[in-house]
Scaffold this motif. Structure first.
Motif, mmCIF file in Angstrom:
data_model
loop_
_atom_site.group_PDB
_atom_site.id
_atom_site.type_symbol
_atom_site.label_atom_id
_atom_site.label_comp_id
_atom_site.label_asym_id
_atom_site.label_seq_id
_atom_site.Cartn_x
_atom_site.Cartn_y
_atom_site.Cartn_z
ATOM 1 N N ILE A 42 0.860 -1.183 0.000
ATOM 2 C CA ILE A 42 0.000 0.000 0.000
ATOM 3 C C ILE A 42 0.897 1.234 0.000
ATOM 4 O O ILE A 42 1.429 1.635 1.017
ATOM 5 N N THR A 43 1.052 1.834 -1.175
ATOM 6 C CA THR A 43 1.883 3.016 -1.346
ATOM 7 C C THR A 43 1.019 4.161 -1.878
ATOM 8 O O THR A 43 -0.115 3.931 -2.305
ATOM 9 N N VAL A 49 -0.323 3.530 -5.416
ATOM 10 C CA VAL A 49 -1.333 2.467 -5.440
ATOM 11 C C VAL A 49 -2.661 3.021 -4.939
ATOM 12 O O VAL A 49 -3.718 2.706 -5.499
ATOM 13 N N LEU A 50 -2.630 3.863 -3.911
ATOM 14 C CA LEU A 50 -3.857 4.497 -3.442
ATOM 15 C C LEU A 50 -4.447 5.414 -4.516
ATOM 16 O O LEU A 50 -5.672 5.474 -4.682
#
Length: 86
Positions: free
Chosen positions: A10-11, A14-15
């Motif tokens: 979750i980076t 990616v968000l």
């Protein structure tokens, strides 16, 4: 699953990509709304571009989670700043 594995999955980009997918899906929820095709057309480049840029950053940082987070946070911050001042 430890915290480093979750942080690597979750980076910020990616968000951002998830936000693009939400835009696409929101365009399909109510087909009678006025600009649903625009949500679909803008959601695809956001989702694909963010995932592609995430892949490039991850390869450039050699999968170092801290470096990926720093680089992606700076990139997302610059995109946000550009969007607000456009």
């Amino acid at each position: 699953m430890d915290l480093s594995k979750i942080a690597s999955l979750i980076t910020p980009l990616v968000l951002l990509s998830v936000m693009g997918v939400i835009m696409i899906l929101y365009g399909f929820v109510d087909m009678k709304q006025q600009n649903n095709i625009l949500q679909f057309l803008f959601g695809i480049p956001i989702a694909a571009g963010a995932l592609g840029l995430h892949y490039v950053v991850r390869r450039a940082a050699r999968n170092n989670t801290l470096h990926v987070w720093i680089a992606e946070s700076i990139l997302v911050g610059l995109m946000w700043y550009g969007f607000l001042h456009a």
